[in-house]
Design a protein around this motif. Structure first.
Motif, PDB file in Angstrom:
ATOM      1  N   SER A  25      43.457  44.270  35.474  1.00 31.06           N
ATOM      2  CA  SER A  25      44.183  43.173  35.292  1.00 31.06           C
ATOM      3  C   SER A  25      45.365  42.937  36.316  1.00 31.06           C
ATOM      4  CB  SER A  25      45.031  43.438  33.841  1.00 31.06           C
ATOM      5  OG  SER A  25      45.896  42.440  33.706  1.00 31.06           O
ATOM      6  N   ALA A  26      45.524  41.864  37.093  1.00 25.34           N
ATOM      7  CA  ALA A  26      46.426  41.548  37.981  1.00 25.34           C
ATOM      8  C   ALA A  26      47.748  41.200  37.123  1.00 25.34           C
ATOM      9  CB  ALA A  26      46.051  40.347  38.770  1.00 25.34           C
ATOM     10  N   ALA A  34      27.325  45.298  53.925  1.00 26.69           N
ATOM     11  CA  ALA A  34      28.665  45.849  53.151  1.00 26.69           C
ATOM     12  C   ALA A  34      28.354  46.432  51.753  1.00 26.69           C
ATOM     13  CB  ALA A  34      29.803  44.593  52.828  1.00 26.69           C
ATOM     14  N   SER A  35      29.330  47.344  51.328  1.00 27.85           N
ATOM     15  CA  SER A  35      29.217  47.949  50.235  1.00 27.85           C
ATOM     16  C   SER A  35      29.877  47.234  49.184  1.00 27.85           C
ATOM     17  CB  SER A  35      30.037  49.464  50.335  1.00 27.85           C
ATOM     18  OG  SER A  35      29.323  50.022  51.283  1.00 27.85           O
ATOM     19  N   PRO A  36      29.194  46.722  48.050  1.00 28.04           N
ATOM     20  CA  PRO A  36      29.658  45.680  47.097  1.00 28.04           C
ATOM     21  C   PRO A  36      30.453  46.861  46.006  1.00 28.04           C
ATOM     22  CG  PRO A  36      27.380  46.274  46.620  1.00 28.04           C
ATOM     23  CD  PRO A  36      27.463  46.971  47.932  1.00 28.04           C
ATOM     24  N   VAL A  37      31.499  46.037  45.586  1.00 30.41           N
ATOM     25  CA  VAL A  37      32.503  46.708  44.472  1.00 30.41           C
ATOM     26  C   VAL A  37      32.544  45.776  43.561  1.00 30.41           C
ATOM     27  CG1 VAL A  37      34.515  47.418  43.771  1.00 30.41           C
ATOM     28  CG2 VAL A  37      33.593  48.191  46.093  1.00 30.41           C
ATOM     29  N   LEU A  38      32.301  45.749  42.301  1.00 30.17           N
ATOM     30  CA  LEU A  38      32.396  44.597  40.963  1.00 30.17           C
ATOM     31  C   LEU A  38      33.808  44.931  40.329  1.00 30.17           C
ATOM     32  CD1 LEU A  38      30.960  42.304  39.451  1.00 30.17           C
ATOM     33  CD2 LEU A  38      29.833  44.067  38.289  1.00 30.17           C
ATOM     34  N   VAL A  39      34.455  43.822  40.327  1.00 33.24           N
ATOM     35  CA  VAL A  39      35.835  43.963  39.468  1.00 33.24           C
ATOM     36  C   VAL A  39      35.824  42.687  38.514  1.00 33.24           C
ATOM     37  CG1 VAL A  39      38.256  43.279  39.851  1.00 33.24           C
ATOM     38  CG2 VAL A  39      37.113  44.717  41.614  1.00 33.24           C
ATOM     39  N   LEU A  40      36.009  43.377  37.257  1.00 32.62           N
ATOM     40  CA  LEU A  40      36.026  42.523  36.152  1.00 32.62           C
ATOM     41  C   LEU A  40      37.548  42.235  36.013  1.00 32.62           C
ATOM     42  CD1 LEU A  40      33.632  44.769  33.911  1.00 32.62           C
ATOM     43  CD2 LEU A  40      32.933  42.782  35.357  1.00 32.62           C
ATOM     44  N   THR A  41      37.865  40.965  36.469  1.00 31.27           N
ATOM     45  CA  THR A  41      39.188  40.389  36.229  1.00 31.27           C
ATOM     46  C   THR A  41      39.800  40.324  34.794  1.00 31.27           C
ATOM     47  OG1 THR A  41      38.631  38.400  36.842  1.00 31.27           O
ATOM     48  CG2 THR A  41      39.138  39.627  38.773  1.00 31.27           C
ATOM     49  N   LYS A  42      41.007  39.817  34.644  1.00 25.26           N
ATOM     50  CA  LYS A  42      41.574  39.497  33.554  1.00 25.26           C
ATOM     51  C   LYS A  42      41.161  40.412  32.397  1.00 25.26           C
ATOM     52  CE  LYS A  42      41.363  34.797  35.514  1.00 25.26           C
ATOM     53  NZ  LYS A  42      41.291  33.186  35.171  1.00 25.26           N
ATOM     54  N   ALA A  43      41.410  41.626  32.594  1.00 25.77           N
ATOM     55  CA  ALA A  43      41.025  42.681  31.402  1.00 25.77           C
ATOM     56  C   ALA A  43      41.986  42.615  30.267  1.00 25.77           C
ATOM     57  CB  ALA A  43      40.897  44.011  32.007  1.00 25.77           C
ATOM     58  N   ASP A  44      43.153  42.027  30.596  1.00 24.79           N
ATOM     59  CA  ASP A  44      44.272  41.958  29.623  1.00 24.79           C
ATOM     60  C   ASP A  44      43.984  41.094  28.657  1.00 24.79           C
ATOM     61  OD1 ASP A  44      45.883  39.231  30.813  1.00 24.79           O
ATOM     62  OD2 ASP A  44      44.793  40.340  32.213  1.00 24.79           O
ATOM     63  N   LEU A  45      42.977  40.018  28.821  1.00 26.26           N
ATOM     64  CA  LEU A  45      42.289  39.012  27.787  1.00 26.26           C
ATOM     65  C   LEU A  45      41.291  39.444  26.827  1.00 26.26           C
ATOM     66  CD1 LEU A  45      41.913  35.952  30.170  1.00 26.26           C
ATOM     67  CD2 LEU A  45      44.016  36.680  28.993  1.00 26.26           C
ATOM     68  N   VAL A  46      40.897  40.773  27.218  1.00 24.54           N
ATOM     69  CA  VAL A  46      40.061  41.573  26.219  1.00 24.54           C
ATOM     70  C   VAL A  46      40.815  42.090  24.961  1.00 24.54           C
ATOM     71  CG1 VAL A  46      38.221  43.199  25.745  1.00 24.54           C
ATOM     72  CG2 VAL A  46      38.423  41.785  28.162  1.00 24.54           C
ATOM     73  N   PRO A  47      40.432  41.775  23.978  1.00 15.27           N
ATOM     74  CA  PRO A  47      41.276  42.027  22.700  1.00 15.27           C
ATOM     75  C   PRO A  47      41.361  43.854  22.409  1.00 15.27           C
ATOM     76  CG  PRO A  47      39.269  41.327  22.018  1.00 15.27           C
ATOM     77  CD  PRO A  47      39.214  40.968  23.361  1.00 15.27           C
ATOM     78  N   ASP A  48      40.423  44.632  22.678  1.00 12.81           N
ATOM     79  CA  ASP A  48      40.489  45.904  22.637  1.00 12.81           C
ATOM     80  C   ASP A  48      39.654  46.710  23.377  1.00 12.81           C
ATOM     81  OD1 ASP A  48      37.535  46.299  21.270  1.00 12.81           O
ATOM     82  OD2 ASP A  48      38.750  44.632  20.121  1.00 12.81           O
ATOM     83  N   THR A  49      40.018  47.934  23.478  1.00 16.52           N
ATOM     84  CA  THR A  49      39.369  48.867  24.371  1.00 16.52           C
ATOM     85  C   THR A  49      37.866  49.095  24.210  1.00 16.52           C
ATOM     86  OG1 THR A  49      40.022  51.057  22.991  1.00 16.52           O
ATOM     87  CG2 THR A  49      41.587  50.240  24.878  1.00 16.52           C
ATOM     88  N   ALA A  50      37.435  49.071  22.848  1.00 20.36           N
ATOM     89  CA  ALA A  50      36.049  49.119  22.524  1.00 20.36           C
ATOM     90  C   ALA A  50      35.293  48.098  23.164  1.00 20.36           C
ATOM     91  CB  ALA A  50      35.831  49.363  21.139  1.00 20.36           C
ATOM     92  N   THR A  51      35.761  46.777  22.953  1.00 24.48           N
ATOM     93  CA  THR A  51      35.155  45.581  23.672  1.00 24.48           C
ATOM     94  C   THR A  51      35.142  45.825  25.308  1.00 24.48           C
ATOM     95  OG1 THR A  51      36.044  44.190  21.707  1.00 24.48           O
ATOM     96  CG2 THR A  51      35.217  43.115  23.972  1.00 24.48           C
ATOM     97  N   LEU A  52      36.323  46.095  25.804  1.00 25.21           N
ATOM     98  CA  LEU A  52      36.133  46.180  27.099  1.00 25.21           C
ATOM     99  C   LEU A  52      35.185  47.004  27.658  1.00 25.21           C
ATOM    100  CD1 LEU A  52      37.474  45.751  29.614  1.00 25.21           C
ATOM    101  CD2 LEU A  52      39.347  47.458  29.631  1.00 25.21           C
TER     102      LEU A  52
END
Length: 387
Positions: free
Chosen positions: A201-202, A163-181
């Motif tokens: 972010s779901a 299969a083709s892998p896809v990596l999803v970083l969940t709970k992006a809303d918990l990261v404080p700022d765009t630079a850190t994300l």
């Protein structure tokens, strides 16, 4: 709420009107139709009114399938192979004897792909987690520190599955700022060459539409540790609350197993369709026949290794090693090489436990190294003087 099918409420019978369009949302195509025809032509699988069906859930000794005559529950006791890798699994396509009392699975159609891991059993057995998967969706929570080594382990298995892998970083809303994300995403991308990495972010819906477009039309297996937000993500992709969601523990960021079975669920047609297999959280992710997957998960190391002076370079202390040179000049993170060595050793050990020929070869190499060691020690000490 876990997806299950009650045979008494939605059963199928061979006398029911067949409607092959029922299979279309589950991935039925001309190739599966041809494989089904070949299987039915085999006298061993012939049965009155045999039906094709896709397994959407497996319980002990039984499974739920979607067939042209509707959804039914069938026994799997007829398919009891010696090889544990060939047991009925969620995502399998099967030939079903719907006339049986109860109905039962006659045989499985050849799998296109299979996501498998090694079990904790001392017998070195493999376990198939999902079959006929197009995308291996690996969920990693940004609510805890990124474990890059675990990401590499999951990717090695995903590439090995076909299969083709896809990596999803969940709970992006918990990261404080765009630079850190952006920094965390870049770290994940370094550990996932050739793999699409999507922060999602779901809770806010950020990135969900992009992810749905990537997965549209195929079968996706959703994988990850407990607490990674798989059930919440599954509900966001399905557009409904199909899976129960539980909170994680504050002290370590881990969650309980919300999903306890592997369920195949149809994705909304409006989003491109396809199917999703949500799997229970995985505590252990042992490699299984992952040599090819390791090569793809560590593609930059494999590319460097092709430029080493010696074709069998171990990238340890050999002269002319392009891999060590890349570590030295900073173009290859040393952590990547350490992780590569670790997973490679694990895969070799597992292969040796299941392959008698390889075990014999390893014993021979060990004896040769012992003899060489004795020879070098004798040369260093010099000839022994006679008393």
């Amino acid at each position: 709420m876990s997806h299950s099918t009650n045979a008494s409420s939605s059963s199928a019978s061979p006398s029911a009107q067949l409607d092959f369009s029922r299979l279309a949302p589950y991935g039925w195509d001309d190739d599966w139709a041809a494989a089904y025809a070949d299987a039915v032509a085999d006298a061993r699988t012939a049965a009155p009114d045999p039906l094709p069906g896709r397994v959407v859930r497996v319980d002990r000794g039984q499974c739920d399938l979607v067939t042209p005559a509707g959804t039914l529950r069938a026994d799997t006791e007829f398919v009891v192979p010696r090889d544990p890798m060939k047991v009925v699994c969620t995502g399998d396509w099967a030939v079903v004897d719907a006339d049986g009392a109860p109905p039962y699975v006659r045989t499985l159609l050849p799998r296109r792909t299979a996501f498998a891991r090694s079990t904790s059993s001392k017998r070195s057995e493999g376990q198939v987690l999902a079959a006929n998967v197009d995308h291996a969706l690996i969920a990693v929570s940004l609510g805890a520190e990124l474990d890059l080594g675990r990401i590499e382990r999951f990717l090695s298995l995903a590439w090995s599955s076909g299969a083709s892998p896809v990596l999803v970083l969940t709970k992006a809303d918990l990261v404080p700022d765009t630079a850190t994300l952006a920094h965390l995403t870049a770290d994940a991308e370094t550990s996932a060459p050739g793999v699409q990495v999507l922060p999602v972010s779901a809770e806010t819906g950020e990135g969900v539409d992009v992810l749905a477009a990537v997965l549209a039309g195929g079968t996706t297996a959703l994988l990850g540790q407990s607490g990674a937000g798989k059930s919440t993500l599954a509900n966001a992709l399905l557009g409904r609350s199909a899976q129960t969601v539980q909170t994680i523990r504050d002290r370590d960021g881990k969650g309980r197993h919300t999903t306890t079975t592997r369920n195949l669920l149809p994705l909304p047609a409006a989003g491109g369709g396809g199917t999703l297999i949500d799997t229970p959280g995985l505590r252990g992710v042992g490699l299984w026949e992952a040599e090819e997957g390791l090569g793809q998960a560590f593609a930059e190391i494999e590319e460097l290794a092709a430029r080493c002076r010696f074709h069998d370079c171990a990238h340890d202390a050999e002269p002319g090693c392009a891999v060590l040179a890349a570590v030295e000049d900073g173009t290859l993170p040393e952590r990547r090489l350490v992780s590569y060595r670790k997973l490679l050793r694990e895969n070799v050990r597992l292969a040796a436990r299941t392959d008698a020929r390889l075990r014999a070869e390893q014993r021979q190499v060990f004896k040769q190294r012992q003899a060489l060691g004795r020879h070098m020690m004798e040369r260093k000490r010099g000839p022994r003087r006679k008393p």
